[in-house]
Design a protein around this motif. Structure first.
Motif, mmCIF file in Angstrom:
data_model
loop_
_atom_site.group_PDB
_atom_site.id
_atom_site.type_symbol
_atom_site.label_atom_id
_atom_site.label_comp_id
_atom_site.label_asym_id
_atom_site.label_seq_id
_atom_site.Cartn_x
_atom_site.Cartn_y
_atom_site.Cartn_z
ATOM 1 N N PRO A 1 33.581 52.853 67.219
ATOM 2 C CA PRO A 1 34.097 52.589 65.957
ATOM 3 C C PRO A 1 34.600 54.084 65.244
ATOM 4 O O PRO A 1 34.076 55.085 66.018
ATOM 5 N N TYR A 2 35.503 53.872 64.527
ATOM 6 C CA TYR A 2 36.191 55.165 63.943
ATOM 7 C C TYR A 2 36.101 54.925 62.607
ATOM 8 O O TYR A 2 35.766 53.909 61.788
ATOM 9 N N VAL A 3 36.579 56.146 61.693
ATOM 10 C CA VAL A 3 36.581 55.971 60.351
ATOM 11 C C VAL A 3 38.016 56.986 60.233
ATOM 12 O O VAL A 3 38.336 57.697 60.989
ATOM 13 N N ALA A 4 38.951 56.367 59.447
ATOM 14 C CA ALA A 4 40.258 56.960 59.276
ATOM 15 C C ALA A 4 40.614 57.372 57.933
ATOM 16 O O ALA A 4 40.079 56.716 56.949
ATOM 17 N N LEU A 5 41.124 58.779 57.873
ATOM 18 C CA LEU A 5 41.614 59.156 56.516
ATOM 19 C C LEU A 5 43.129 58.530 56.200
ATOM 20 O O LEU A 5 43.921 58.516 56.975
ATOM 21 N N ARG B 1 30.480 61.647 59.613
ATOM 22 C CA ARG B 1 29.642 61.695 60.542
ATOM 23 C C ARG B 1 28.409 60.914 60.321
ATOM 24 O O ARG B 1 27.602 60.350 61.035
ATOM 25 N N THR B 2 28.338 60.296 58.910
ATOM 26 C CA THR B 2 27.229 59.566 58.558
ATOM 27 C C THR B 2 27.250 57.969 58.852
ATOM 28 O O THR B 2 26.373 57.391 58.758
ATOM 29 N N ARG B 3 28.486 57.851 59.123
ATOM 30 C CA ARG B 3 28.930 56.214 59.384
ATOM 31 C C ARG B 3 28.178 55.710 60.686
ATOM 32 O O ARG B 3 28.352 56.460 61.835
ATOM 33 N N PRO B 4 27.660 54.749 60.835
ATOM 34 C CA PRO B 4 26.823 54.164 61.866
ATOM 35 C C PRO B 4 27.993 53.894 63.225
ATOM 36 O O PRO B 4 29.022 53.400 63.112
ATOM 37 N N GLY B 5 27.617 54.687 64.132
ATOM 38 C CA GLY B 5 28.315 54.505 65.802
ATOM 39 C C GLY B 5 29.595 55.010 65.584
ATOM 40 O O GLY B 5 30.339 55.279 66.645
ATOM 41 N N VAL B 6 30.112 55.791 64.594
ATOM 42 C CA VAL B 6 31.509 56.269 64.387
ATOM 43 C C VAL B 6 31.681 57.686 65.346
ATOM 44 O O VAL B 6 30.665 58.579 65.198
ATOM 45 N N ARG B 7 32.368 57.787 66.244
ATOM 46 C CA ARG B 7 32.539 59.067 67.011
ATOM 47 C C ARG B 7 33.949 59.763 66.654
ATOM 48 O O ARG B 7 33.911 60.969 67.335
#
Length: 194
Positions: free
Chosen positions: A118-122, A149-155
């Motif tokens: 999983p990722y987070v994107a700006l 960095r607080t999001r579950p599983g996000v690398r």
């Protein structure tokens, strides 16, 4: 290089200030007068009280086409459940806007993956041209990375930028983002390992 994204010019704060100079709800330079490099930056909810101010913040004329107008982004966010958006504030005064793509906040859908995780994107990021160079963007970016960095599983944290003059790549490099070699809708993709 691809052309700038043709965002609707009528939604930009610069356009509204030019067309309607007497509107008292469009933020003017006096609003930013008390701010300095020592101002504390925070990420705050966009509310009915600050919506007009946030919607009319704008980048410099040379940066237009690099990011959508905030009014467009806020409207778009209401139709994308993965959108997490905030006003960037300095000492409580709205000075910018940020929006993340975060599939972990969508309860009924599996997270989207990048390189198997999983990722987070700006998705959107801007600081008003009248307060750029005061360090608010750097403080806000650190807060966004900390949030990712607080999001579950996000690398990984991803972002993309329009490869034209005045683009923000040097700013993103300062935080450890690197090009992936991917191109998404004409924008160059960067990633930060979390």
């Amino acid at each position: 290089m691809p052309p700038s994204i043709p965002w609707p010019n009528g939604l930009s704060g610069n356009h509204l200030r030019t067309m309607y100079p007497d509107l008292d709800w469009i933020p003017g330079p006096k609003m930013f007068a008390p701010l300095s490099r020592n101002s504390r930056v925070s990420l705050e909810a966009v509310t009915k009280e600050n919506l007009r101010t946030v919607a009319t913040l704008d980048v410099t004329p040379g940066q237009e086409g690099l990011v959508a107008p905030n009014a467009f982004s806020i409207a778009q966010a209401h139709f994308h459940p993965e959108a997490w958006f905030r006003a960037v504030a300095a000492d409580g005064i709205p000075v910018g806007f940020a929006m993340l793509e975060d599939w972990s906040i969508v309860a009924d859908r599996e997270p989207q993956l990048h390189e198997g995780a999983p990722y987070v994107a700006l998705w959107r990021f801007m600081i008003d041209h009248r307060v750029q160079k005061l360090g608010f963007g750097a403080q806000a970016m650190r807060l966004l990375i900390d949030h990712a960095r607080t999001r579950p599983g996000v690398r990984t944290m991803l972002l993309s930028f329009v490869p034209k003059e005045h683009n923000p790549e040097p700013f993103y490099l300062r935080f450890g983002f690197e090009r992936t070699g991917e191109v998404d809708a004409g924008e160059l993709v960067m990633k930060l390992k979390l």
